[in-house]
Design an enzyme around this catalytic site. Structure first.
Site, PDB file in Angstrom:
ATOM      1  N   GLY A  69       0.818  -1.213   0.000  1.00 17.44           N
ATOM      2  CA  GLY A  69       0.000   0.000   0.000  1.00 17.44           C
ATOM      3  C   GLY A  69       0.844   1.251   0.000  1.00 17.44           C
ATOM      4  O   GLY A  69       0.526   2.245   0.665  1.00 17.44           O
ATOM      5  N   ALA A  70       1.921   1.230  -0.795  1.00 14.90           N
ATOM      6  CA  ALA A  70       2.904   2.315  -0.732  1.00 14.90           C
ATOM      7  C   ALA A  70       2.649   3.439  -1.721  1.00 14.90           C
ATOM      8  O   ALA A  70       3.436   4.384  -1.788  1.00 14.90           O
ATOM      9  CB  ALA A  70       4.308   1.747  -0.952  1.00 14.90           C
ATOM     10  N   ASN A  71       1.566   3.355  -2.479  1.00 13.02           N
ATOM     11  CA  ASN A  71       1.326   4.396  -3.483  1.00 13.02           C
ATOM     12  C   ASN A  71       0.699   5.658  -2.891  1.00 13.02           C
ATOM     13  O   ASN A  71       0.719   6.715  -3.513  1.00 13.02           O
ATOM     14  CB  ASN A  71       0.434   3.872  -4.609  1.00 13.02           C
ATOM     15  CG  ASN A  71      -0.905   3.386  -4.103  1.00 13.02           C
ATOM     16  OD1 ASN A  71      -0.959   2.315  -3.489  1.00 13.02           O
ATOM     17  ND2 ASN A  71      -1.972   4.137  -4.345  1.00 13.02           N
ATOM     18  N   THR A  72       0.151   5.557  -1.684  1.00 12.26           N
ATOM     19  CA  THR A  72      -0.546   6.707  -1.113  1.00 12.26           C
ATOM     20  C   THR A  72      -0.512   6.650   0.409  1.00 12.26           C
ATOM     21  O   THR A  72      -0.121   5.635   1.008  1.00 12.26           O
ATOM     22  CB  THR A  72      -2.012   6.739  -1.601  1.00 12.26           C
ATOM     23  OG1 THR A  72      -2.627   7.968  -1.194  1.00 12.26           O
ATOM     24  CG2 THR A  72      -2.807   5.573  -1.049  1.00 12.26           C
ATOM     25  N   GLY A  73      -0.925   7.732   1.045  1.00 15.77           N
ATOM     26  CA  GLY A  73      -1.131   7.757   2.487  1.00 15.77           C
ATOM     27  C   GLY A  73       0.068   7.359   3.321  1.00 15.77           C
ATOM     28  O   GLY A  73       1.200   7.754   3.054  1.00 15.77           O
TER      29      GLY A  73
ATOM     30  N   SER B  43      -4.828  -1.056  14.471  1.00 15.95           N
ATOM     31  CA  SER B  43      -5.649   0.142  14.603  1.00 15.95           C
ATOM     32  C   SER B  43      -6.182   0.251  16.018  1.00 15.95           C
ATOM     33  O   SER B  43      -6.286  -0.750  16.740  1.00 15.95           O
ATOM     34  CB  SER B  43      -6.823   0.049  13.613  1.00 15.95           C
ATOM     35  OG  SER B  43      -7.825   0.991  13.905  1.00 15.95           O
TER      36      SER B  43
ATOM     37  N   TYR C 272     -14.392  -4.501  10.320  1.00 16.79           N
ATOM     38  CA  TYR C 272     -13.109  -3.790  10.326  1.00 16.79           C
ATOM     39  C   TYR C 272     -12.353  -4.081  11.620  1.00 16.79           C
ATOM     40  O   TYR C 272     -11.147  -4.380  11.598  1.00 16.79           O
ATOM     41  CB  TYR C 272     -13.315  -2.284  10.165  1.00 16.79           C
ATOM     42  CG  TYR C 272     -12.015  -1.514  10.150  1.00 16.79           C
ATOM     43  CD1 TYR C 272     -11.143  -1.614   9.072  1.00 16.79           C
ATOM     44  CD2 TYR C 272     -11.652  -0.691  11.219  1.00 16.79           C
ATOM     45  CE1 TYR C 272      -9.940  -0.918   9.051  1.00 16.79           C
ATOM     46  CE2 TYR C 272     -10.458   0.013  11.201  1.00 16.79           C
ATOM     47  CZ  TYR C 272      -9.606  -0.106  10.122  1.00 16.79           C
ATOM     48  OH  TYR C 272      -8.409   0.580  10.118  1.00 16.79           O
TER      49      TYR C 272
END
Length: 294
Positions: free
Chosen positions: A20-24, A149, A174
């Site tokens: 998930g390294a493309n954003t945030g 989380s 979640y």
């Protein structure tokens, strides 16, 4: 003193993989580690978005050592293929950061039939870690960082509802996925300890950070809570990935309710530490991977 990205030590010769390294959070984690001379594999589902992320880092840091990795975490065959490619092209993996996640999507399943949040947030990262384990474990003093989380506090693993067997509740599902991530973190560490491995398993959470994670729900809901930028939200992951820690550590922001602040030991629900639950979840995931011929 509050720990910030400026405290990150030099990461020369270290290879880091971030999902998930493309954003945030993932992008910010990749950026800051690249600044400290790590070789960073940015993994994500979209080649276009990953290549754009790499371009954005290169604009700021032309000397950055980066590699694109394409993987669909909702498809276990894609996870296996991606891991095989990493193993083929790399002789070491110092840090695996299981960062990618989905939050509050419409009721849906992965290609392998898991409820989407449980499947992407936990099962895919369990599988990725398993496929890469030999490479990680052969890299001295390596570590596996798994993102959880605040929502893990209310999470319970319902083994009869991991594939949408019951009416969908986005909040419950979640929380289940995020407590699964933390249970996995601790169970993995128990197993590493028994092996006398120099690899450690640690967890982290970003508090409440402004990212694209809420894109499937109501992005404006974040304004109802104290929150941080994605850059500061990544501090917990960066601390967990780079600072001297004991296996089984869990890092989060030190502010009220752990919503904002700077990296510090985070609260862990007793349920997440339960070794019986840990073994049961581990055995379940292992069986499912075998069923899927992985």
């Amino acid at each position: 003193m509050n720990w910030t990205k400026d405290n990150i030590k030099d990461q020369t010769r270290k290879t880091v993989l971030i999902t998930g390294a493309n954003t945030g959070l993932g992008f910010q984690t990749a950026l800051e580690l690249a600044k400290k001379n790590a070789f960073v594999i940015l993994a994500g589902r979209s080649a276009e978005k990953i290549n754009q992320a790499i371009e954005n880092i290169k604009k700021e840091l032309p000397t950055a050592k980066l590699e694109a990795g394409i993987v669909d975490l909702s498809d276990l065959k894609s996870v296996k293929s991606f891991a095989e490619n990493v193993i083929k092209n790399h002789s070491r993996l110092d840090v695996l950061i299981n960062n990618a996640g989905v939050m509050f999507p419409p009721a849906s399943t992965t290609k392998d039939g898991f409820e989407l949040q449980f499947g992407v947030n936990f099962i895919a990262h369990f599988a990725l870690t398993a496929h890469l384990f030999e490479l990680i474990n052969s890299t001295k003093d390596s570590r596996i960082v798994t993102l959880s989380s605040i929502a893990h506090i209310n999470g319970i693993i319902d083994f009869d509802n991991l594939k949408l067997e019951k009416p969908y509740d986005k909040f419950r599902e979640y929380g289940q996925s995020k407590v699964a991530d933390l249970i996995f973190t601790f169970e993995l560490q128990r197993r590493l300890t028994k092996m006398d491995s120099t690899t450690i398993s640690v967890g982290a959470h970003p508090g409440i950070s402004k990212t694209e994670l809420l894109r499937t729900d109501n992005p404006e809901m974040i304004n109802e809570f104290p929150h941080m930028s994605s850059n500061q939200g990544a501090f917990s992951s960066l601390f967990a990935a780079t600072e001297p820690l004991e296996g089984g550590s869990y890092i989060g922001p030190n502010g009220e309710g752990e919503m904002t602040g700077f990296p510090a030991p985070a609260f862990i629900a007793e349920y997440a530490k339960d070794g019986t639950v840990g073994k049961k979840l581990w055995d379940y995931a292992n069986r499912e991977l075998e069923l899927n011929s992985l």
